[in-house]
Design a protein around this motif. Structure first.
Motif, PDB file in Angstrom:
ATOM      1  N   GLU A  81      51.586  36.593  51.396  1.00  0.00           N
ATOM      2  CA  GLU A  81      50.204  36.190  51.160  1.00  0.00           C
ATOM      3  C   GLU A  81      49.265  37.362  51.425  1.00  0.00           C
ATOM      4  OE1 GLU A  81      49.347  31.696  52.219  1.00  0.00           O
ATOM      5  OE2 GLU A  81      50.528  32.636  53.790  1.00  0.00           O
ATOM      6  N   GLY A  82      48.362  37.603  50.483  1.00  0.00           N
ATOM      7  CA  GLY A  82      47.458  38.737  50.595  1.00  0.00           C
ATOM      8  C   GLY A  82      48.039  40.032  50.079  1.00  0.00           C
ATOM      9  N   GLY A  83      49.291  40.005  49.618  1.00  0.00           N
ATOM     10  CA  GLY A  83      49.929  41.215  49.106  1.00  0.00           C
ATOM     11  C   GLY A  83      49.409  41.596  47.728  1.00  0.00           C
ATOM     12  N   VAL A  84      49.538  42.875  47.410  1.00  0.00           N
ATOM     13  CA  VAL A  84      49.036  43.429  46.153  1.00  0.00           C
ATOM     14  C   VAL A  84      50.200  44.037  45.384  1.00  0.00           C
ATOM     15  CG1 VAL A  84      47.460  45.096  45.094  1.00  0.00           C
ATOM     16  CG2 VAL A  84      46.779  43.890  47.174  1.00  0.00           C
ATOM     17  N   THR A  85      50.205  43.813  44.087  1.00  0.00           N
ATOM     18  CA  THR A  85      51.207  44.421  43.224  1.00  0.00           C
ATOM     19  C   THR A  85      50.511  44.923  41.965  1.00  0.00           C
ATOM     20  OG1 THR A  85      53.328  44.089  42.105  1.00  0.00           O
ATOM     21  CG2 THR A  85      51.753  42.279  42.022  1.00  0.00           C
ATOM     22  N   VAL A 104      44.391  39.678  30.874  1.00  0.00           N
ATOM     23  CA  VAL A 104      45.184  38.857  31.793  1.00  0.00           C
ATOM     24  C   VAL A 104      44.357  37.636  32.141  1.00  0.00           C
ATOM     25  CG1 VAL A 104      46.388  38.751  33.999  1.00  0.00           C
ATOM     26  CG2 VAL A 104      46.364  40.879  32.695  1.00  0.00           C
ATOM     27  N   ALA A 105      44.867  36.452  31.811  1.00  0.00           N
ATOM     28  CA  ALA A 105      44.135  35.214  32.056  1.00  0.00           C
ATOM     29  C   ALA A 105      44.061  34.916  33.552  1.00  0.00           C
ATOM     30  CB  ALA A 105      44.803  34.053  31.318  1.00  0.00           C
ATOM     31  N   GLN A 106      43.040  34.152  33.923  1.00  0.00           N
ATOM     32  CA  GLN A 106      42.875  33.751  35.315  1.00  0.00           C
ATOM     33  C   GLN A 106      43.956  32.749  35.691  1.00  0.00           C
ATOM     34  OE1 GLN A 106      40.395  34.837  37.647  1.00  0.00           O
ATOM     35  NE2 GLN A 106      41.835  33.809  38.990  1.00  0.00           N
ATOM     36  N   GLU A 111      44.197  37.069  42.274  1.00  0.00           N
ATOM     37  CA  GLU A 111      42.990  37.844  42.022  1.00  0.00           C
ATOM     38  C   GLU A 111      43.336  39.059  41.171  1.00  0.00           C
ATOM     39  OE1 GLU A 111      41.291  38.868  45.747  1.00  0.00           O
ATOM     40  OE2 GLU A 111      40.689  36.813  46.247  1.00  0.00           O
ATOM     41  N   ARG A 112      42.467  39.350  40.197  1.00  0.00           N
ATOM     42  CA  ARG A 112      42.687  40.465  39.285  1.00  0.00           C
ATOM     43  C   ARG A 112      41.757  41.622  39.625  1.00  0.00           C
ATOM     44  NH1 ARG A 112      41.202  37.111  34.090  1.00  0.00           N
ATOM     45  NH2 ARG A 112      39.473  36.722  35.527  1.00  0.00           N
ATOM     46  N   LYS A 113      42.240  42.822  39.407  1.00  0.00           N
ATOM     47  CA  LYS A 113      41.402  44.009  39.555  1.00  0.00           C
ATOM     48  C   LYS A 113      41.630  44.905  38.344  1.00  0.00           C
ATOM     49  CE  LYS A 113      40.112  47.668  42.769  1.00  0.00           C
ATOM     50  NZ  LYS A 113      40.375  48.322  44.060  1.00  0.00           N
ATOM     51  N   PRO A 114      40.610  45.024  37.457  1.00  0.00           N
ATOM     52  CA  PRO A 114      39.244  44.496  37.563  1.00  0.00           C
ATOM     53  C   PRO A 114      39.184  42.974  37.462  1.00  0.00           C
ATOM     54  CG  PRO A 114      39.630  45.419  35.394  1.00  0.00           C
ATOM     55  CD  PRO A 114      40.831  45.759  36.207  1.00  0.00           C
ATOM     56  N   ALA A 115      38.072  42.418  37.983  1.00  0.00           N
ATOM     57  CA  ALA A 115      37.951  40.968  38.062  1.00  0.00           C
ATOM     58  C   ALA A 115      37.931  40.313  36.688  1.00  0.00           C
ATOM     59  CB  ALA A 115      36.679  40.597  38.833  1.00  0.00           C
ATOM     60  N   SER A 116      37.500  41.039  35.659  1.00  0.00           N
ATOM     61  CA  SER A 116      37.480  40.467  34.318  1.00  0.00           C
ATOM     62  C   SER A 116      38.874  40.300  33.734  1.00  0.00           C
ATOM     63  CB  SER A 116      36.642  41.348  33.387  1.00  0.00           C
ATOM     64  OG  SER A 116      37.222  42.642  33.268  1.00  0.00           O
ATOM     65  N   GLY A 117      39.843  41.060  34.239  1.00  0.00           N
ATOM     66  CA  GLY A 117      41.194  40.991  33.702  1.00  0.00           C
ATOM     67  C   GLY A 117      41.351  41.663  32.360  1.00  0.00           C
ATOM     68  N   ILE A 118      40.390  42.499  31.957  1.00  0.00           N
ATOM     69  CA  ILE A 118      40.424  43.168  30.655  1.00  0.00           C
ATOM     70  C   ILE A 118      40.476  44.677  30.890  1.00  0.00           C
ATOM     71  CG2 ILE A 118      39.209  43.527  28.479  1.00  0.00           C
ATOM     72  CD1 ILE A 118      37.856  40.840  28.912  1.00  0.00           C
ATOM     73  N   VAL A 119      41.470  45.331  30.320  1.00  0.00           N
ATOM     74  CA  VAL A 119      41.604  46.786  30.436  1.00  0.00           C
ATOM     75  C   VAL A 119      42.005  47.355  29.086  1.00  0.00           C
ATOM     76  CG1 VAL A 119      42.186  46.815  32.894  1.00  0.00           C
ATOM     77  CG2 VAL A 119      43.986  46.523  31.205  1.00  0.00           C
ATOM     78  N   PRO A 120      41.569  48.575  28.771  1.00  0.00           N
ATOM     79  CA  PRO A 120      41.964  49.189  27.491  1.00  0.00           C
ATOM     80  C   PRO A 120      43.344  49.828  27.587  1.00  0.00           C
ATOM     81  CG  PRO A 120      40.440  50.611  28.648  1.00  0.00           C
ATOM     82  CD  PRO A 120      40.562  49.368  29.485  1.00  0.00           C
ATOM     83  N   LEU A 121      43.989  49.932  26.449  1.00  0.00           N
ATOM     84  CA  LEU A 121      45.271  50.623  26.357  1.00  0.00           C
ATOM     85  C   LEU A 121      45.012  52.101  26.081  1.00  0.00           C
ATOM     86  CD1 LEU A 121      47.559  48.235  24.306  1.00  0.00           C
ATOM     87  CD2 LEU A 121      48.146  49.260  26.494  1.00  0.00           C
ATOM     88  N   ASP A 122      45.302  52.947  27.066  1.00  0.00           N
ATOM     89  CA  ASP A 122      45.152  54.390  26.913  1.00  0.00           C
ATOM     90  C   ASP A 122      46.525  55.018  26.745  1.00  0.00           C
ATOM     91  OD1 ASP A 122      42.418  54.199  27.222  1.00  0.00           O
ATOM     92  OD2 ASP A 122      42.539  54.345  29.408  1.00  0.00           O
ATOM     93  N   ASP A 123      46.724  55.704  25.607  1.00  0.00           N
ATOM     94  CA  ASP A 123      48.022  56.323  25.308  1.00  0.00           C
ATOM     95  C   ASP A 123      49.158  55.309  25.334  1.00  0.00           C
ATOM     96  OD1 ASP A 123      46.750  58.781  25.089  1.00  0.00           O
ATOM     97  OD2 ASP A 123      47.009  59.218  27.225  1.00  0.00           O
ATOM     98  N   GLY A 124      48.847  54.083  24.944  1.00  0.00           N
ATOM     99  CA  GLY A 124      49.877  53.059  24.855  1.00  0.00           C
ATOM    100  C   GLY A 124      50.221  52.379  26.156  1.00  0.00           C
ATOM    101  N   GLY A 129      45.657  45.601  38.800  1.00  0.00           N
ATOM    102  CA  GLY A 129      46.065  45.214  40.147  1.00  0.00           C
ATOM    103  C   GLY A 129      45.988  43.708  40.309  1.00  0.00           C
ATOM    104  N   LEU A 130      46.980  43.133  40.940  1.00  0.00           N
ATOM    105  CA  LEU A 130      47.025  41.693  41.188  1.00  0.00           C
ATOM    106  C   LEU A 130      47.213  41.452  42.682  1.00  0.00           C
ATOM    107  CD1 LEU A 130      49.400  40.543  38.302  1.00  0.00           C
ATOM    108  CD2 LEU A 130      46.902  40.523  38.309  1.00  0.00           C
ATOM    109  N   ARG A 131      46.456  40.513  43.222  1.00  0.00           N
ATOM    110  CA  ARG A 131      46.554  40.157  44.641  1.00  0.00           C
ATOM    111  C   ARG A 131      46.770  38.655  44.736  1.00  0.00           C
ATOM    112  NH1 ARG A 131      42.684  38.521  48.717  1.00  0.00           N
ATOM    113  NH2 ARG A 131      43.459  39.051  50.797  1.00  0.00           N
ATOM    114  N   THR A 132      47.816  38.259  45.434  1.00  0.00           N
ATOM    115  CA  THR A 132      48.120  36.843  45.598  1.00  0.00           C
ATOM    116  C   THR A 132      47.551  36.355  46.922  1.00  0.00           C
ATOM    117  OG1 THR A 132      49.904  35.219  45.758  1.00  0.00           O
ATOM    118  CG2 THR A 132      50.380  37.434  46.551  1.00  0.00           C
TER     119      THR A 132
END
Length: 437
Positions: A81-85, A104-106, A111-124, A129-132
Motif C-alpha cells: 500500500e502506497g507503493g509506486v510502480t 490510462v483510464a482512472q 493514482e496516476r502521474k500525471p493526474a490526467s493519465g495522458i502522455v505523448p508517445l516520444d520515439d515510440g 507513474g502509478l501509485r496504489t
C-alpha cells in the motif's frame, strides 16, 4: 480467485491505418475546388485550394504501410500500500513521423502521474507513474493507444489493451509483543518450553550426567561439593498460532492508505502485523478467513516465504462475499494446542458465536477487537452517531458474554496489544490445576 495471477505485460495490434476525417475533407475540398476552378475559369480558386492539395498529397504519400503493435508493461506487479510502480508503453516497430498518445483510464485506488493519465508517445515509447493506495487485487486502468501519421492524414486506433492485473499487499501495522507465545511444543523456536532441554533460559543446577556439555559445568558448585554440577535450561520451541480473520463487513469510509481506515483495513493490517511478528520468531502460523468467498486456502507454515503467502491471501479478500459462511470449514483440523487469535470488529454476531465455539472446545482463544473508533466520534451526522450508539450497546453485551466464558477481548492498539493477555495465559497454563482421582 485460486487461479488469479498478476499480469505484467499485455500486447495487442492497433489495426490498419485508416484515413482521418481531416484527410478525407482535404481530398474532397481540393478536388471540388480544382474542378470548380477549371470549369469556372477561376485561377483564384485554384490558388485557394493549393494548400489543401499539398496537404492531401503529402499525407497520402507519407501513409505508413506497416502494421503496428502496442505493448504495455508494468515495472512491478506486486506492491505494498502506497507503493509506486512505472508503466511503460511502446509500439513495434517504431515509425518516423508518427505521433501518438497514450491514455490510462482512472481506476479505484490507483493514482496516476500525471493526474490526467495522458502522455505523448516520444520515439515510440511513453511512461507513466502509478501509485496504489489500498490493499487488494485489482485491474490497472485501461491503457489506450492512438497513432496519427504526418498531417494527421491516417490513424491507427485508439485501441484498448487488455487489462493489467496487480496485487497490492497490506502494509502491516506496527506490532511487537514481548510476552512469549503460550503452548510451545514444536522443534525449533524462541519460546520457552515447560520441559528441560537445550535452550537459553536457566532452569536449575544438577549433577553432571554423561553427554552434558563441558561449557555448562558450574564451577563454583562443583568446587564446593567436590562433584561436577552443570546448569540446565528449558528447551526453546516454536508455538502454533491460528489467525481467524473476520471478513463479514467493511464498515467506514474507504479512504485508502492516506485516510482513515475501515474496519476491514484495521483487521487486515493487524493480521499482517501479527503474522510478521510470529513468523519472524520462528512460530508456525495458520491463516483462515470467514465471510469471504474464493480466498485461497493457506496451510500451516513458517518463515519469510510463508509470510509472503499470508499477505497474498489477505490481499485476495473481498468483504461480505459469503454471508452464509458459518466458519465451520475455517476452524476444521486446527491444532487444539494452538493459540487462536480472532480478529474482528465484532459487528457480525456469527463471528462472536464462532469465538464461543472455539472456546467450548477447550482452545486458547483471544479476540482482537479491530473496531475503528473514528466511526462513532464523527459529530457531523447526529443520526449516524445515534445508530452506532444503539448498535454498540448490543455489541457490549456480546463482548461481555465472551469475557464471562473466559475469552479475553483485547482492543487493537498496535505494539504491546497482546503482551498482558499472553502473559496471563502463560501464567494460567503453568498454574496447578485440580483434577479428579
Amino acid at each position: 480467485m485460486p487461479n488469479w495471477s498478476p499480469r505484467r505485460s499485455v500486447t495487442r495490434g492497433l489495426g490498419e491505418w485508416e484515413p482521418t476525417a481531416a484527410h478525407q475533407r482535404a481530398v474532397v475540398l481540393a478536388a471540388a475546388g480544382a474542378i470548380a476552378a477549371v470549369l469556372g475559369r477561376r485561377p483564384d480558386l485554384l490558388v485557394i485550394v493549393t494548400p489543401l492539395v499539398v496537404a492531401a498529397a503529402w499525407g497520402q504519400l507519407a501513409r505508413p504501410r506497416t502494421d503496428v503493435t502496442g505493448t504495455a508493461r508494468l515495472g512491478e506487479t506486486t506492491l505494498r500500500e502506497g507503493g509506486v510502480t512505472g508503466l511503460e508503453v511502446s509500439i513495434e516497430p517504431p515509425l518516423d513521423d508518427v505521433h501518438g498518445i497514450v491514455t490510462v483510464a482512472q481506476a479505484p485506488w490507483v493514482e496516476r502521474k500525471p493526474a490526467s493519465g495522458i502522455v505523448p508517445l516520444d520515439d515510440g515509447t511513453a511512461s507513466l507513474g502509478l501509485r496504489t493506495t489500498r490493499w487488494g487485487r485489482r485491474r490497472v486502468g485501461t491503457v489506450s493507444i492512438a497513432l496519427a501519421s504526418t498531417w494527421g492524414a491516417f490513424r491507427a486506433g485508439p485501441v484498448d489493451l487488455p487489462d493489467l492485473l496487480t496485487a497490492t499487499l497490506p502494509v502491516p501495522a506496527a506490532f511487537d509483543a514481548q510476552a512469549p507465545t503460550p503452548h510451545p511444543r514444536g522443534i525449533v523456536g524462541l519460546n520457552r518450553s515447560s520441559r528441560p532441554g537445550s535452550g537459553t533460559e536457566f532452569s536449575s543446577i544438577r549433577p553432571f550426567h554423561p553427554g552434558d556439555r563441558l561449557r555448562r559445568i558450574h564451577w563454583p558448585i562443583s568446587m564446593r561439593t567436590g562433584a561436577l554440577h552443570v546448569t540446565s535450561t528449558y528447551a526453546d520451541e516454536d508455538a502454533h498460532v491460528f489467525l481467524l480473520v473476520d471478513c463479514f463487513s467493511d464498515v467506514g469510509p474507504r479512504e485508502g492508505i492516506d485516510g482513515r481506515p475501515t474496519s476491514l483495513d484495521v483487521t487486515v493490517r493487524a493480521a499482517g502485523a501479527m503474522s510478521e511478528h510470529f513468523l519472524r520468531t520462528s512460530d508456525r502460523l495458520t491463516l483462515r478467513t470467514v465471510g469471504a468467498a474464493k480466498v485461497p486456502v493457506l496451510g500451516t507454515g513458517s518463515g519469510t516465504n510463508h509470510l509472503r503467502r499470508v499477505l497474498d491471501t489477505l490481499a485476495a479478500i473481498s468483504p461480505a462475499t459469503d454471508r452464509r459462511d458459518t466458519g465451520e470449514q475455517a476452524v476444521r483440523g486446527i491444532d487444539p494446542m494452538a493459540l487462536c487469535l480472532v480478529l474482528s470488529p465484532l459487528i457480525e454476531p456469527a463471528t462472536v458465536g464462532l469465538a464461543h465455539r472455539l472456546a467450548s472446545r477447550g482452545m486458547t482463544v483471544v479476540v482482537v477487537d479491530t473496531f475503528p473508533e473514528h466511526l462513532v466520534t464523527d459529530p457531523t451526522n447526529v443520526y449516524e452517531s445515534l445508530a452506532w450508539r444503539i448498535r454498540l450497546l448490543s455489541r457490549d453485551a456480546e463482548v461481555h458474554s465472551l469475557r464471562l466464558r473466559g475469552v479475553p477481548v483485547v482492543p487493537w492498539r498496535g505494539p504491546g496489544s497482546l503482551d498482558l493477555v499472553l502473559r496471563d495465559i502463560a501464567r494460567r497454563a503453568s498454574a496447578p490445576r485440580m483434577t479428579r482421582r
